[in-house]
Design an enzyme around this catalytic site. Structure first.
Site, short mmCIF file in Angstrom:
data_model
loop_
_atom_site.label_atom_id
_atom_site.label_comp_id
_atom_site.label_asym_id
_atom_site.label_seq_id
_atom_site.Cartn_x
_atom_site.Cartn_y
_atom_site.Cartn_z
CG HIS A 151 36.56 41.08 48.79
ND1 HIS A 151 35.22 40.80 48.67
CD2 HIS A 151 36.95 41.55 47.60
CE1 HIS A 151 34.82 41.12 47.45
NE2 HIS A 151 35.85 41.58 46.78
CB VAL A 152 39.06 36.93 54.15
CG1 VAL A 152 40.13 36.44 55.09
CG2 VAL A 152 37.86 37.41 54.92
CD GLN A 153 39.87 33.65 48.81
OE1 GLN A 153 40.29 32.77 48.09
NE2 GLN A 153 38.66 34.15 48.68
NE ARG A 154 40.81 41.71 45.97
CZ ARG A 154 39.79 42.08 45.18
NH1 ARG A 154 39.35 41.26 44.25
NH2 ARG A 154 39.23 43.25 45.31
CB ILE A 196 44.86 36.80 44.93
CG1 ILE A 196 43.41 36.89 44.46
CG2 ILE A 196 45.24 37.99 45.77
CD1 ILE A 196 42.41 36.65 45.58
CG ASP A 197 42.06 35.24 40.56
OD1 ASP A 197 41.90 35.15 41.79
OD2 ASP A 197 41.22 35.75 39.80
NE ARG A 199 24.48 24.53 58.76
CZ ARG A 199 24.55 24.88 60.04
NH1 ARG A 199 25.44 25.78 60.43
NH2 ARG A 199 23.74 24.33 60.93
CG MET A 258 38.09 35.51 45.46
SD MET A 258 38.78 37.17 45.48
CE MET A 258 37.38 38.09 46.12
N GLY A 259 38.73 32.87 42.22
CA GLY A 259 39.25 32.21 41.01
C GLY A 259 38.15 32.22 39.98
#
Ligand code: F6P
Length: 341
Positions: free
Chosen positions: A271-274, A126-127, A265, A169-170
């Protein structure tokens, strides 16, 4: 001919689409048989596998995750790992492997090819940080999910006059942050490739508030403040030497609150991204990669990875693909700066 298939590293939407394409073309065009190795490189080491037939890949095109499961096993860190793989392949009559993975999984694929085991690589992450391919599948899905999250955060941030920080992520590359930040109209985007000044972020945030608009700050998990250190969830390292990053979002939200006096905030997308189903773009890319990986095996062209160049799928050397990471060029980041603040 019997071909082994495995998925290694962090999962990614589109893995099942690759498996389906490989098995469908391999069986229907070449009459091959397939062995699905379980849990990444662990499967070929322990022999954990199952036959993969047409019925096994029915209805998996749209399914997230991987039917073969995954792990971050590194055979070169396992005692006698490579010899065990050689024995398992021989015992199970497997002539070649298709390894679907990112820099770590494909780094192993490269070393195994050098050690005489025939492997073709398929790039996933995904990155989007794999070298020698314009895109990896999974990236488009992750960006879509992050963009939708940013869209939703805008409205709630506005209602409450808050600054909202979204951590995406990244680890080493800011592609998800950059693309989702641009698509979602973020007020600030922060990525690992460019260390950021907290003073500058605070200025952008204040300018945004002055315009009667709530700031949204997109930060990649690997982004670093100038002179600061990576924020870690634990000090533990995986078999490829990676630490678990996390915490920059909450840290930055606290800094913004303390320095601006405005409520801030953080949301950690994680992990929703994956998870979940791939976008249409990722389904097509993953499918095309799978079809071309079969062609490479049919040609006996091992030690290569299928890659996207423009709109074409080409073959590149695994050594080229894993030599270095594809990070965001600074000029691409600078393009986005006009929208900051
Ligand atoms: O390698 C892809 C990635 O999504 C990174 O951005 C992230 O740091 C990592 O996976 C986290 O994966 P896991 O929680 O599975 O270790």
């Amino acid at each position: 001919m019997r071909v082994g298939v495995l998925t290694g590293g962090g999962d990614c939407p589109g893995l099942n689409a690759v498996i389906r394409a490989v098995v469908r073309k391999g069986i229907e065009v070449h009459g091959w048989e397939f062995t699905g190795f379980r849990n990444g490189w662990q499967g070929p080491i322990t022999g954990e596998s199952k036959p993969l037939g047409l019925a096994d890949v029915e209805d998996i095109l749209t399914r997230g995750g991987t039917i073969l499961r995954s792990s971050r096993t590194n055979p070169y860190q396992v005692d006698g790992g490579v010899e065990k793989i050689r024995t398992v392949l021989e015992d199970q009559g497997v002539d070649a492997l298709i390894a679907i993975g990112g820099e770590d999984t494909l780094g192993v694929a490269k070393r195994l090819t050098d050690d005489g085991i025939g492997v073709v690589g398929v790039p996933k992450t995904i990155d989007n940080d794999l070298n020698a391919t314009d895109y990896t599948f999974g990236f488009d899905t992750a960006v879509s999910i992050a963009t939708e999250a940013i869209d939703r955060l805008h409205t709630t941030a506005e209602s409450h006059h808050r600054a909202l920080v979204i951590e995406v992520m990244g680890r080493h590359a800011g592609w998800i942050a950059l693309h989702s930040g641009l698509a979602g109209g973020a007020s600030v985007i922060l990525m690992p490739e460019r260390h950021f000044s907290v003073d500058q972020v605070v200025q952008w945030v204040e300018r945004r508030f002055e315009k009667e608009y709530a700031p949204i700050i997109v930060v990649a998990e690997g982004a670093l403040p100038e002179g600061g250190e990576e924020k870690l969830l634990t000090g533990e390292k995986d078999a490829f030497g990676h630490v678990r990053l996390g915490g920059i979002g909450n840290w930055l939200a606290d800094e913004i609150s303390a320095r601006t006096g405005k409520e801030s905030r953080a949301v950690v997308l994680g992990h929703v991204q994956r998870g979940g189903t791939p976008t249409a773009y990722d389904r097509v890319l993953a499918t095309r990669f799978g079809l071309h990986a079969v062609d490479a095996v049919a040609d006996g062209d091992f030690g290569v990875m299928v890659a996207l160049k423009g709109t074409d799928i080409v073959r590149v050397k695994l050594s080229e693909a894993t030599a270095e990471l594809k990070t965001v060029p600074l000029e691409r980041y600078e393009e986005a700066e006009v929208f900051f603040g």
